[in-house]
Write an enzyme that holds these catalytic residues in place. Structure first.
Site, PDB file in Angstrom:
ATOM      1  N   GLU A  90      -5.277  -2.588  -6.819  1.00  0.00           N
ATOM      2  CA  GLU A  90      -5.925  -3.858  -6.516  1.00  0.00           C
ATOM      3  C   GLU A  90      -6.661  -4.450  -7.712  1.00  0.00           C
ATOM      4  OE1 GLU A  90      -6.951  -3.224  -1.794  1.00  0.00           O
ATOM      5  OE2 GLU A  90      -8.542  -2.821  -3.244  1.00  0.00           O
ATOM      6  N   HIS A 119       0.799  -1.221   0.000  1.00  0.00           N
ATOM      7  CA  HIS A 119       0.000   0.000   0.000  1.00  0.00           C
ATOM      8  C   HIS A 119       0.834   1.275   0.000  1.00  0.00           C
ATOM      9  CE1 HIS A 119      -3.086  -2.929   1.290  1.00  0.00           C
ATOM     10  NE2 HIS A 119      -3.927  -2.105   0.704  1.00  0.00           N
ATOM     11  N   ARG A 143     -15.604   4.342   6.672  1.00  0.00           N
ATOM     12  CA  ARG A 143     -14.376   3.802   7.226  1.00  0.00           C
ATOM     13  C   ARG A 143     -13.973   4.595   8.476  1.00  0.00           C
ATOM     14  NH1 ARG A 143     -11.327   0.710   3.673  1.00  0.00           N
ATOM     15  NH2 ARG A 143      -9.337   1.721   4.175  1.00  0.00           N
ATOM     16  N   CYS A 150     -14.589  -4.006   2.583  1.00  0.00           N
ATOM     17  CA  CYS A 150     -13.508  -4.072   1.602  1.00  0.00           C
ATOM     18  C   CYS A 150     -12.249  -4.564   2.300  1.00  0.00           C
ATOM     19  CB  CYS A 150     -13.219  -2.701   1.002  1.00  0.00           C
ATOM     20  SG  CYS A 150     -14.674  -1.706   0.608  1.00  0.00           S
ATOM     21  N   SER A 151     -11.615  -5.594   1.755  1.00  0.00           N
ATOM     22  CA  SER A 151     -10.386  -6.087   2.374  1.00  0.00           C
ATOM     23  C   SER A 151      -9.670  -7.002   1.391  1.00  0.00           C
ATOM     24  CB  SER A 151     -10.691  -6.815   3.691  1.00  0.00           C
ATOM     25  OG  SER A 151      -9.507  -7.058   4.409  1.00  0.00           O
ATOM     26  N   HIS A 209      -2.485  -6.167  -5.825  1.00  0.00           N
ATOM     27  CA  HIS A 209      -2.758  -7.303  -4.953  1.00  0.00           C
ATOM     28  C   HIS A 209      -4.246  -7.634  -5.044  1.00  0.00           C
ATOM     29  CE1 HIS A 209      -2.966  -3.590  -2.473  1.00  0.00           C
ATOM     30  NE2 HIS A 209      -4.066  -4.140  -1.995  1.00  0.00           N
ATOM     31  N   GLU A 269      -3.737   2.572  -3.075  1.00  0.00           N
ATOM     32  CA  GLU A 269      -4.305   1.258  -3.399  1.00  0.00           C
ATOM     33  C   GLU A 269      -3.995   0.911  -4.844  1.00  0.00           C
ATOM     34  OE1 GLU A 269      -5.635  -0.812  -1.440  1.00  0.00           O
ATOM     35  OE2 GLU A 269      -6.603   0.218   0.223  1.00  0.00           O
ATOM     36  N   LYS A 312      -8.357   4.153  10.180  1.00  0.00           N
ATOM     37  CA  LYS A 312      -7.860   3.488   8.970  1.00  0.00           C
ATOM     38  C   LYS A 312      -6.664   4.245   8.396  1.00  0.00           C
ATOM     39  CE  LYS A 312      -9.764   0.397   7.301  1.00  0.00           C
ATOM     40  NZ  LYS A 312      -9.601  -1.064   7.532  1.00  0.00           N
TER      41      LYS A 312
END
Length: 308
Positions: free
Chosen positions: A218, A112, A143, A159-160, A124, A216, A147
């Site tokens: 992803e 990240h 969030r 979200c994860s 990822h 991020e 965070k």
């Protein structure tokens, strides 16, 4: 104190220092425990802190066992962040290429960092859960201020990431991602959803910066699930979630716009991208059929690039 609390609601997006929202919770907790304030004794803040303390004492933490948090990873200090976030930074995530083929692994912290992402860093694997109730309302979460990326932003239900471990790396019928989604939904929202209840709708690729340090990148598995839940009862983890809201398809855009205009509470880039892509098409199908298994899937052999 009254002024201190309400000033703390300002959005916090800096990458270092303890956020105003976090300081507010700490100061509030200190004063309540000292029982010095009549205002707090009879206010909603006391209930908020009861919930916080109840969570600390509960058995809801179903995440995998964590290694002890480290205060500093390389040149990037994490001392200003809460242990609930730093304790998992050395977990390994699944590195993939832009077609979702597994390449290797990288710890959560490094994956990240913009310094990695900007130097041709690989994405990822991640997931975004969209949980609908019996009225086809979608559960949004804000969030938590704790965070590291996108604090206080509004986003979809959960979200994860699946971890680079045997069970969650299993690609057969996407069971690894669905196991991870089940684990995180319970950890963040205290909702029990079985892995086989999640339906993979699409895979999407996006990249976005949270601030100058963190970002991020992803390949995001978009998961739909529908459950009969009371729309008022979500006992969320305050270290992960700041607030929740059930919204209809017609309400989501006005709700998010109102939050942005009146409270400077923004929307995550991945939710914006999914909304712009096909969220409302899928949602309309759900409204017509009341069945997530009848929502038309994308070609799951392909990864769709998202734009905000």
């Amino acid at each position: 104190f009254f002024i201190f609390f309400f000033s703390s609601r300002r959005r916090h997006t800096r990458c270092s220092g303890v956020s105003w929202a976090r300081r507010c919770v700490q100061e509030t907790e200190r004063r309540v425990h000292g029982e010095k304030s009549l205002f707090l004794r009879n206010s909603p803040l006391k209930q908020m802190l009861k919930n916080l303390n109840a969570f600390k004492l509960s058995k809801l933490l179903v995440g995998l066992p964590q290694k002890q948090a480290r205060a500093n990873f390389g040149s990037v200090s994490t001392e200003s962040y809460h242990e609930s976030q730093t304790s998992s930074l050395d977990q390994d995530l699944i590195l993939v290429d832009e077609n979702d083929r597994v390449i290797s692994r990288k710890n959560r912290k490094d994956a990240h960092l913009n310094s990695y992402i900007d130097k041709d860093g690989k994405p990822h694997r991640a997931f975004s859960v969209f949980l609908f109730n019996q009225h086809n309302q979608l559960l949004l979460q804000q969030r938590a201020s704790y965070k590291i990326t996108f604090p206080l932003y509004w986003t979809n239900t959960c979200c994860s990431h699946p971890l680079y471990i045997e069970d969650e790396s299993n690609e057969q019928d996407n069971i690894g991602v669905r196991l991870a989604a089940s684990r995180r939904v319970e950890y963040e929202l205290n909702l029990k959803i079985q892995p086989d209840e999640f339906r993979l709708i699409s895979k999407a690729l996006y990249k976005s910066k949270s601030c100058s340090v963190w970002g991020e990148c992803e390949v995001d598995y978009i998961l739909f699930v529908k459950k009969n839940y009371d729309s008022t009862l979500v006992n969320f983890n305050p270290y992960e979630v700041g607030a929740v809201r059930w919204v209809s398809a017609s309400d989501i855009k006005p709700f998010l716009l109102n939050k942005a205009v009146t409270k400077d509470e923004q929307t995550t880039p991945w939710l914006k991208g999914i909304m712009k892509y096909k969220l409302f098409d899928w949602w309309n199908q759900l409204n017509r059929t009341n069945d997530v298994t009848k929502v038309q899937l994308d070609d799951l052999t392909k990864v769709v690039p998202l734009s905000e």
